[in-house]
Design a protein around this motif. Structure first.
Motif, short mmCIF file in Angstrom:
data_model
loop_
_atom_site.label_atom_id
_atom_site.label_comp_id
_atom_site.label_asym_id
_atom_site.label_seq_id
_atom_site.Cartn_x
_atom_site.Cartn_y
_atom_site.Cartn_z
N GLN A 113 0.83 -1.21 0.00
CA GLN A 113 0.00 0.00 0.00
C GLN A 113 0.86 1.26 0.00
O GLN A 113 0.55 2.24 -0.69
CB GLN A 113 -0.92 0.01 1.21
CG GLN A 113 -1.94 1.15 1.20
CD GLN A 113 -2.86 1.08 0.00
OE1 GLN A 113 -3.53 0.09 -0.21
NE2 GLN A 113 -2.87 2.14 -0.81
N ASP A 117 0.89 4.18 -2.79
CA ASP A 117 0.70 5.58 -2.43
C ASP A 117 1.86 6.45 -2.90
O ASP A 117 1.66 7.58 -3.38
CB ASP A 117 0.54 5.71 -0.91
CG ASP A 117 -0.76 5.09 -0.40
OD1 ASP A 117 -1.67 4.89 -1.23
OD2 ASP A 117 -0.84 4.81 0.81
N LYS A 139 -4.24 -6.35 -5.98
CA LYS A 139 -4.32 -5.06 -5.29
C LYS A 139 -3.65 -3.97 -6.12
O LYS A 139 -4.20 -2.86 -6.28
CB LYS A 139 -3.67 -5.16 -3.92
CG LYS A 139 -3.69 -3.87 -3.10
CD LYS A 139 -3.02 -4.08 -1.76
CE LYS A 139 -3.07 -2.81 -0.91
NZ LYS A 139 -4.44 -2.48 -0.50
N LYS A 142 -5.73 -3.12 -9.18
CA LYS A 142 -6.98 -2.44 -8.84
C LYS A 142 -6.76 -1.00 -8.42
O LYS A 142 -7.54 -0.11 -8.78
CB LYS A 142 -7.69 -3.21 -7.72
CG LYS A 142 -9.01 -2.58 -7.28
CD LYS A 142 -9.64 -3.39 -6.16
CE LYS A 142 -10.94 -2.74 -5.68
NZ LYS A 142 -11.57 -3.52 -4.58
N GLU A 143 -5.69 -0.74 -7.67
CA GLU A 143 -5.54 0.56 -7.01
C GLU A 143 -4.55 1.51 -7.67
O GLU A 143 -4.66 2.72 -7.49
CB GLU A 143 -5.14 0.35 -5.55
CG GLU A 143 -6.19 -0.39 -4.73
CD GLU A 143 -5.83 -0.45 -3.26
OE1 GLU A 143 -4.99 0.37 -2.82
OE2 GLU A 143 -6.36 -1.32 -2.55
#
Length: 340
Positions: A113, A117, A139, A142-143
């Motif tokens: 994550q 970011d 993940k 998708k992000e």
């Protein structure tokens, strides 16, 4: 300093055409026009305003490259950003990224994550993930929200762009080579196999070569350690205490080179007492003594295909992802001995 508008006037083109040339969007720009604009830019030492470009395009001219590190359990004891293989791949990818007018950003973080970011903060135009991200790929896809290519992965649950080598066949080639040279008892040197999908593929190929030769393999001859020079020295010393072992397959060249040193420190020699095969064919493999027999992967082609796939996705947001697998081959040098 000359402005973009002034460049357009001198080149007798629109400011949009100049912007397209600067940003590498050349599909609608002739080579003659692009060369004329580049000549004016060079003559006037024009430097584009990266901040303005980022604001206007909602992305930067940066390509992020991330290498798995301490958040990934099987890599916890290794600094993968310092491995010879990764350093070579960074240099190769950087060359092809800069050839497209982009800048390579090495991007890390303590968690997936945090990596995502960080990439969003820099507004990267695309991203490359090198090994160790298989369980996080859904993940990331998708992000992250930018074109992405994955190197050295075994993910098979969805459509992604990936560039791999035939790790399984590499394991077959290495073991088959030593068995054909009359070696009866082999060792397999690696990190913890079941925690790294690529290493597991190489091990399965290694076992398949034994099966093809109707040979049993003693699982006690699997030696684990960090894939580093120091890790190799430790494994080499352990192998030297097993006189029945005459050949070793290592899952990385840097590990094999450390094993050679560990064997030497134990009073034995390569290849007279023990033969060694590495994996990757990094430049160091040709300089160590004895020169290392190894499974060669074409790292230059790998980096080229990776960047080509990424920029294909950047230029065409509707393009479908593609998977590509490169072959491997054995390069025989002087770290192996024929016992026949």
């Amino acid at each position: 300093m000359i402005t973009l508008k002034e460049i357009a006037q001198e080149a007798n083109v629109s400011p949009m055409t100049v912007s397209n040339v600067i940003n590498g969007n050349l599909k609608r720009v002739s080579k003659e026009t692009a060369d004329r604009v580049h000549a004016i830019i060079k003559k006037n030492n024009y430097v584009p305003n990266s901040a303005a470009r980022t604001l206007s395009t909602k992305s930067s001219m940066m390509i992020a490259l991330c290498i798995a590190d301490n958040f990934y359990t099987d890599l916890a004891n290794e600094n993968y950003s310092q491995s010879p293989y990764n350093i070579d791949m960074i240099g190769i990818i950087q060359h092809f990224v800069e050839a497209e007018g982009y800048v390579l950003l090495l991007c890390g973080g303590e968690t997936p994550q945090e990596i995502i970011d960080n990439m969003k903060t820099w507004k990267v135009a695309g991203a490359i993930f090198l090994a160790g991200f298989d369980s996080f790929i859904p993940k990331i896809e998708k992000e992250l929200g930018v074109p992405t290519v994955f190197l050295d992965n075994v993910y098979s649950d969805g459509a992604i762009s990936s560039i791999n080598i035939d790790d399984y066949y590499g394991g077959v080639l290495a073991a088959r080579f030593l068995l054909n040279q009359g070696h009866q008892n082999l060792a397999f040197a690696s990190n913890i196999i079941h925690e790294n999908p690529l290493l597991e593929l190489r091990y399965k190929g290694f076992l398949e070569a034994h099966r093809q030769k109707n040979k049993d393999f003693d699982v006690n001859c699997v030696f684990n350690g960090p894939i580093t020079y120091e890790g190799g020295i430790k494994i080499g010393k352990e192998i030297a205490r097993h006189p029945e072992i005459t050949g070793v397959v290592a899952t990385a060249d840097v590990l094999a080179i450390g094993i050679i040193e560990g064997i030497r420190l134990s009073g034995l020699s390569v290849p007279d007492d023990i033969s060694i095969i590495g994996f990757d064919d990094i430049p160091m493999a040709k300089f160590v003594s004895p020169k290392l027999t190894t499974i060669k992967q074409n790292m230059l082609e790998k980096g080229k295909l990776t960047t080509e796939e990424l920029f294909r996705l950047i230029e065409d947001p509707k393009a479908l992802p593609e998977r590509k697998m490169l072959p491997v081959e054995i390069v025989e040098r002087f770290s192996t001995k024929n016992l026949n």
